[in-house]
Write a protein that holds these residues in place. Structure first.
Motif, mmCIF file in Angstrom:
data_model
loop_
_atom_site.group_PDB
_atom_site.id
_atom_site.type_symbol
_atom_site.label_atom_id
_atom_site.label_comp_id
_atom_site.label_asym_id
_atom_site.label_seq_id
_atom_site.Cartn_x
_atom_site.Cartn_y
_atom_site.Cartn_z
ATOM 1 N N ASN A 28 51.419 -14.036 31.886
ATOM 2 C CA ASN A 28 52.504 -14.669 31.957
ATOM 3 C C ASN A 28 52.576 -16.126 31.414
ATOM 4 O O ASN A 28 51.506 -16.953 31.888
ATOM 5 C CB ASN A 28 53.389 -14.886 33.374
ATOM 6 C CG ASN A 28 54.445 -13.691 33.435
ATOM 7 O OD1 ASN A 28 54.854 -13.273 32.415
ATOM 8 N ND2 ASN A 28 54.974 -13.595 34.553
ATOM 9 N N MET A 36 54.410 -18.889 36.089
ATOM 10 C CA MET A 36 55.340 -17.898 36.358
ATOM 11 C C MET A 36 54.889 -16.613 36.839
ATOM 12 O O MET A 36 54.205 -16.137 36.187
ATOM 13 C CB MET A 36 56.321 -17.638 35.027
ATOM 14 C CG MET A 36 56.972 -18.798 34.552
ATOM 15 S SD MET A 36 58.423 -19.302 35.485
ATOM 16 C CE MET A 36 58.017 -20.878 36.091
ATOM 17 N N LYS A 40 56.863 -12.783 41.950
ATOM 18 C CA LYS A 40 58.058 -13.582 42.208
ATOM 19 C C LYS A 40 59.475 -13.157 41.558
ATOM 20 O O LYS A 40 59.258 -12.689 40.443
ATOM 21 C CB LYS A 40 57.933 -15.215 42.113
ATOM 22 C CG LYS A 40 56.976 -15.692 42.951
ATOM 23 C CD LYS A 40 56.944 -17.207 43.054
ATOM 24 C CE LYS A 40 56.099 -17.964 44.249
ATOM 25 N NZ LYS A 40 56.135 -19.343 44.053
ATOM 26 N N ASP A 44 62.878 -17.401 42.238
ATOM 27 C CA ASP A 44 61.811 -18.102 42.845
ATOM 28 C C ASP A 44 61.091 -18.572 41.652
ATOM 29 O O ASP A 44 60.251 -19.906 42.002
ATOM 30 C CB ASP A 44 61.078 -17.046 43.768
ATOM 31 C CG ASP A 44 61.842 -17.028 44.973
ATOM 32 O OD1 ASP A 44 62.741 -17.521 45.380
ATOM 33 O OD2 ASP A 44 61.355 -15.898 45.635
ATOM 34 N N ASN A 45 60.773 -17.957 40.597
ATOM 35 C CA ASN A 45 60.014 -18.648 39.342
ATOM 36 C C ASN A 45 60.905 -19.941 38.777
ATOM 37 O O ASN A 45 60.477 -20.985 38.482
ATOM 38 C CB ASN A 45 59.654 -17.571 38.337
ATOM 39 C CG ASN A 45 58.353 -16.961 38.866
ATOM 40 O OD1 ASN A 45 57.567 -17.555 39.032
ATOM 41 N ND2 ASN A 45 58.357 -15.501 38.329
ATOM 42 N N ASN A 48 60.849 -23.354 39.780
ATOM 43 C CA ASN A 48 59.791 -24.203 39.684
ATOM 44 C C ASN A 48 59.320 -24.712 38.168
ATOM 45 O O ASN A 48 58.753 -25.546 37.913
ATOM 46 C CB ASN A 48 58.578 -23.421 39.933
ATOM 47 C CG ASN A 48 58.468 -23.232 41.389
ATOM 48 O OD1 ASN A 48 58.509 -23.947 42.372
ATOM 49 N ND2 ASN A 48 58.082 -21.726 41.766
ATOM 50 N N SER A 49 60.241 -24.377 37.363
ATOM 51 C CA SER A 49 60.456 -24.922 36.084
ATOM 52 C C SER A 49 61.043 -26.120 35.871
ATOM 53 O O SER A 49 62.165 -26.473 36.060
ATOM 54 C CB SER A 49 61.117 -23.842 35.075
ATOM 55 O OG SER A 49 61.258 -24.594 33.693
ATOM 56 N N GLN A 171 58.873 -11.015 35.529
ATOM 57 C CA GLN A 171 59.328 -11.112 37.136
ATOM 58 C C GLN A 171 59.246 -9.968 37.636
ATOM 59 O O GLN A 171 59.144 -8.765 37.165
ATOM 60 C CB GLN A 171 60.698 -11.600 36.967
ATOM 61 C CG GLN A 171 60.918 -12.829 36.068
ATOM 62 C CD GLN A 171 60.424 -14.084 36.077
ATOM 63 O OE1 GLN A 171 60.587 -14.814 37.151
ATOM 64 N NE2 GLN A 171 59.541 -14.550 35.340
#
Length: 187
Positions: A28, A36, A40, A44-45, A48-49, A171
């Motif tokens: 990923n 990523m 998750k 949830d991913n 975080n971005s 994901q």
């Protein structure tokens, strides 16, 4: 074998197992400076971005968090912060107001497909359809997917074009394709 030799073998085996399991996640790409993880879900991913803070705020304002944490599968075409900044001044602030929740939800669900569509599948559909494939979204919009070189493009109902800049971010409940423009439905 001596105890010290057994410890070295055990530590070596653990390091090898860690490298192998880490390699599974290395496929990923990083998005917005964050890993990523395939284990998750989309939300949830996305949180975080650093490149998707506007999208995350919009998903929360539209009440779509639980939906996108669901089992899916979902394919999300995820506009970056820079994509939202391309909209006319004040558009995002206006859409985030509680009285515009329905319109915001429509726009966001038009970035979601109820399938797990990796770029290879999209490529095949585009080729099978002679170079342009209609993409039906959860929000009821129909985009046109094409390939320009090795990049997927999506054209919205108003003629706006978004390019997939990062494809195939797997994901636990689907896949994300990062895009450089917000796709807008006809209103």
């Amino acid at each position: 074998m001596k105890l010290s030799t057994l410890r070295v073998v055990a530590v070596s085996a653990m390091l090898s197992a860690t490298a192998i399991s880490g390699a599974a996640f290395a496929e990923n790409p990083m998005v917005g400076g964050a890993p990523m993880l395939e284990t998750k879900d989309i939300i949830d991913n996305a949180v975080n971005s650093a490149d998707h803070t506007t999208l995350v705020a919009a998903v929360k304002a539209a009440g779509l968090v639980e939906t996108l944490k669901g089992a899916g599968p979902f394919t999300v075409f995820a506009p970056t912060n820079a994509a939202f900044e391309k909209l006319p001044a004040g558009t995002v602030d206006n859409l985030l107001k509680p009285e515009n929740k329905e319109q915001l939800a429509k726009i966001l669900t038009c970035h979601v497909v109820a399938a797990n569509a990796l770029s290879t599948a999209i490529s095949k559909m585009v080729a099978d359809d002679g170079g342009a494939h209609p993409v039906k979204t959860v929000g009821g919009c129909v985009w046109t997917a094409k390939y320009e070189g090795d990049k997927i493009t999506l054209t919205d109902e108003n003629g706006g074009v978004a390019n997939v800049t990062i494809a195939d971010v797997v994901q636990s409940n689907g896949v994300i394709h990062v895009i450089d423009a917000v796709l807008l439905p006809k209103m």
